[in-house]
Design a protein around this motif. Structure first.
Motif, PDB file in Angstrom:
ATOM      1  N   LEU A   5     -42.447 -40.894 -28.829  1.00 52.19           N
ATOM      2  CA  LEU A   5     -42.200 -42.272 -28.384  1.00 52.19           C
ATOM      3  C   LEU A   5     -42.454 -42.375 -26.882  1.00 52.19           C
ATOM      4  CD1 LEU A   5     -41.219 -45.161 -28.860  1.00 52.19           C
ATOM      5  CD2 LEU A   5     -38.895 -44.328 -28.516  1.00 52.19           C
ATOM      6  N   PHE A   6     -41.958 -41.387 -26.111  1.00 46.25           N
ATOM      7  CA  PHE A   6     -42.199 -41.366 -24.675  1.00 46.25           C
ATOM      8  C   PHE A   6     -43.695 -41.315 -24.376  1.00 46.25           C
ATOM      9  CE2 PHE A   6     -37.879 -39.152 -23.727  1.00 46.25           C
ATOM     10  CZ  PHE A   6     -37.228 -40.361 -23.872  1.00 46.25           C
ATOM     11  N   LEU A   7     -44.419 -40.483 -25.103  1.00 43.57           N
ATOM     12  CA  LEU A   7     -45.855 -40.369 -24.886  1.00 43.57           C
ATOM     13  C   LEU A   7     -46.560 -41.678 -25.248  1.00 43.57           C
ATOM     14  CD1 LEU A   7     -48.228 -38.669 -23.965  1.00 43.57           C
ATOM     15  CD2 LEU A   7     -48.350 -37.696 -26.275  1.00 43.57           C
ATOM     16  N   SER A   8     -46.120 -42.333 -26.298  1.00 47.92           N
ATOM     17  CA  SER A   8     -46.706 -43.618 -26.682  1.00 47.92           C
ATOM     18  C   SER A   8     -46.492 -44.677 -25.608  1.00 47.92           C
ATOM     19  CB  SER A   8     -46.111 -44.100 -28.007  1.00 47.92           C
ATOM     20  OG  SER A   8     -46.429 -43.208 -29.040  1.00 47.92           O
ATOM     21  N   VAL A   9     -45.291 -44.713 -25.044  1.00 45.87           N
ATOM     22  CA  VAL A   9     -45.010 -45.655 -23.959  1.00 45.87           C
ATOM     23  C   VAL A   9     -45.904 -45.340 -22.758  1.00 45.87           C
ATOM     24  CG1 VAL A   9     -43.256 -46.433 -22.303  1.00 45.87           C
ATOM     25  CG2 VAL A   9     -42.654 -46.155 -24.715  1.00 45.87           C
ATOM     26  N   PHE A  44     -46.512 -42.680 -15.687  1.00 48.14           N
ATOM     27  CA  PHE A  44     -46.236 -41.329 -15.187  1.00 48.14           C
ATOM     28  C   PHE A  44     -44.782 -40.921 -15.394  1.00 48.14           C
ATOM     29  CE2 PHE A  44     -50.228 -42.003 -12.775  1.00 48.14           C
ATOM     30  CZ  PHE A  44     -50.900 -40.909 -13.287  1.00 48.14           C
ATOM     31  N   PHE A  45     -43.864 -41.876 -15.315  1.00 47.24           N
ATOM     32  CA  PHE A  45     -42.465 -41.556 -15.587  1.00 47.24           C
ATOM     33  C   PHE A  45     -42.303 -41.069 -17.026  1.00 47.24           C
ATOM     34  CE2 PHE A  45     -38.339 -42.881 -17.288  1.00 47.24           C
ATOM     35  CZ  PHE A  45     -37.512 -42.082 -16.514  1.00 47.24           C
ATOM     36  N   PHE A  46     -42.856 -41.823 -17.978  1.00 48.58           N
ATOM     37  CA  PHE A  46     -42.704 -41.434 -19.381  1.00 48.58           C
ATOM     38  C   PHE A  46     -43.525 -40.189 -19.727  1.00 48.58           C
ATOM     39  CE2 PHE A  46     -40.614 -45.494 -19.795  1.00 48.58           C
ATOM     40  CZ  PHE A  46     -39.622 -45.195 -20.704  1.00 48.58           C
ATOM     41  N   LEU A  47     -44.649 -39.993 -19.051  1.00 49.13           N
ATOM     42  CA  LEU A  47     -45.384 -38.749 -19.253  1.00 49.13           C
ATOM     43  C   LEU A  47     -44.543 -37.567 -18.771  1.00 49.13           C
ATOM     44  CD1 LEU A  47     -47.943 -37.265 -20.156  1.00 49.13           C
ATOM     45  CD2 LEU A  47     -48.844 -37.624 -17.839  1.00 49.13           C
ATOM     46  N   SER A  48     -43.845 -37.737 -17.661  1.00 46.68           N
ATOM     47  CA  SER A  48     -42.997 -36.643 -17.164  1.00 46.68           C
ATOM     48  C   SER A  48     -41.875 -36.320 -18.147  1.00 46.68           C
ATOM     49  CB  SER A  48     -42.421 -36.983 -15.789  1.00 46.68           C
ATOM     50  OG  SER A  48     -41.415 -37.967 -15.871  1.00 46.68           O
ATOM     51  N   LEU A  49     -41.335 -37.332 -18.812  1.00 42.75           N
ATOM     52  CA  LEU A  49     -40.311 -37.084 -19.839  1.00 42.75           C
ATOM     53  C   LEU A  49     -40.917 -36.353 -21.033  1.00 42.75           C
ATOM     54  CD1 LEU A  49     -38.346 -40.476 -19.866  1.00 42.75           C
ATOM     55  CD2 LEU A  49     -37.755 -38.349 -18.662  1.00 42.75           C
ATOM     56  N   THR A  50     -42.129 -36.725 -21.372  1.00 45.15           N
ATOM     57  CA  THR A  50     -42.827 -36.086 -22.486  1.00 45.15           C
ATOM     58  C   THR A  50     -43.035 -34.598 -22.228  1.00 45.15           C
ATOM     59  OG1 THR A  50     -43.989 -38.147 -22.976  1.00 45.15           O
ATOM     60  CG2 THR A  50     -44.971 -36.130 -23.821  1.00 45.15           C
ATOM     61  N   LEU A  51     -43.347 -34.267 -20.983  1.00 48.48           N
ATOM     62  CA  LEU A  51     -43.677 -32.886 -20.641  1.00 48.48           C
ATOM     63  C   LEU A  51     -42.473 -31.950 -20.680  1.00 48.48           C
ATOM     64  CD1 LEU A  51     -46.270 -33.459 -17.792  1.00 48.48           C
ATOM     65  CD2 LEU A  51     -46.677 -32.953 -20.209  1.00 48.48           C
ATOM     66  N   VAL A  58     -51.470 -30.292 -24.450  1.00 43.09           N
ATOM     67  CA  VAL A  58     -51.417 -31.117 -25.661  1.00 43.09           C
ATOM     68  C   VAL A  58     -51.109 -32.568 -25.288  1.00 43.09           C
ATOM     69  CG1 VAL A  58     -50.182 -31.514 -27.824  1.00 43.09           C
ATOM     70  CG2 VAL A  58     -50.764 -29.180 -27.119  1.00 43.09           C
ATOM     71  N   ALA A  59     -50.106 -32.751 -24.442  1.00 41.28           N
ATOM     72  CA  ALA A  59     -49.729 -34.114 -24.045  1.00 41.28           C
ATOM     73  C   ALA A  59     -50.888 -34.821 -23.361  1.00 41.28           C
ATOM     74  CB  ALA A  59     -48.512 -34.079 -23.126  1.00 41.28           C
ATOM     75  N   TYR A  60     -51.563 -34.114 -22.469  1.00 45.40           N
ATOM     76  CA  TYR A  60     -52.661 -34.735 -21.745  1.00 45.40           C
ATOM     77  C   TYR A  60     -53.848 -35.013 -22.656  1.00 45.40           C
ATOM     78  CZ  TYR A  60     -55.527 -36.139 -17.861  1.00 45.40           C
ATOM     79  OH  TYR A  60     -56.313 -36.883 -17.018  1.00 45.40           O
ATOM     80  N   ALA A  61     -54.103 -34.131 -23.602  1.00 43.30           N
ATOM     81  CA  ALA A  61     -55.204 -34.360 -24.547  1.00 43.30           C
ATOM     82  C   ALA A  61     -54.947 -35.609 -25.387  1.00 43.30           C
ATOM     83  CB  ALA A  61     -55.384 -33.146 -25.454  1.00 43.30           C
ATOM     84  N   VAL A  62     -53.721 -35.749 -25.883  1.00 45.11           N
ATOM     85  CA  VAL A  62     -53.385 -36.929 -26.682  1.00 45.11           C
ATOM     86  C   VAL A  62     -53.422 -38.178 -25.804  1.00 45.11           C
ATOM     87  CG1 VAL A  62     -51.587 -38.036 -28.065  1.00 45.11           C
ATOM     88  CG2 VAL A  62     -52.061 -35.591 -28.360  1.00 45.11           C
ATOM     89  N   TRP A  63     -52.828 -38.083 -24.602  1.00 47.05           N
ATOM     90  CA  TRP A  63     -52.777 -39.233 -23.695  1.00 47.05           C
ATOM     91  C   TRP A  63     -54.200 -39.693 -23.326  1.00 47.05           C
ATOM     92  CZ3 TRP A  63     -50.643 -39.139 -18.003  1.00 47.05           C
ATOM     93  CH2 TRP A  63     -50.779 -40.400 -17.448  1.00 47.05           C
TER      94      TRP A  63
END
Length: 110
Positions: A5-9, A44-51, A58-63
């Motif tokens: 969900l964080f990554l989607s946001v 970037f805030f939600f990406l940081s939570l995702t990480l 993986v997160a960056y590839a999907v993002w």
């Protein structure tokens, strides 16, 4: 599940910010410019939570994969940009890459 969900946001916020970047006309229009700053900040805030739980690769590839496809669709639907056959094939390959990463990689969090 919360990490996705964080990554989607993060992805949606980045797409909104990039769309506003086009609309800001080189930061000469106030409201789109403010939306750019807010959108990237949220992304970037939600990406940081995702990480915290998803590996950075993986997160960056999907993002990046989802972001490329979504911003291309926004460009096509909102800004009237055209997509030729090679562009559509390339986007399909990006989507396939994200699906393969998620479905088959042991690096991804399931």
């Amino acid at each position: 599940m919360k990490q996705w969900l964080f990554l989607s946001v993060a992805i949606v916020s980045e797409v909104v910010a990039t769309s506003a970047l086009k609309a800001s006309n080189g930061f000469t229009r106030l409201w789109p410019s403010l939306l750019v700053v807010a959108g990237y900040g949220i992304a970037f805030f939600f990406l940081s939570l995702t990480l915290r739980t998803i590996p950075v690769g993986v997160a960056y590839a999907v993002w990046s994969g989802a972001g490329i496809v979504l911003i291309t669709l926004v460009g096509w639907l909102v800004f009237g940009q055209s997509l030729d056959t090679p562009a559509i094939i390339g986007l399909t390959l990006i989507i396939a890459g994200v699906v393969v990463l998620q479905a088959f990689s042991k690096s991804a969090i399931h």
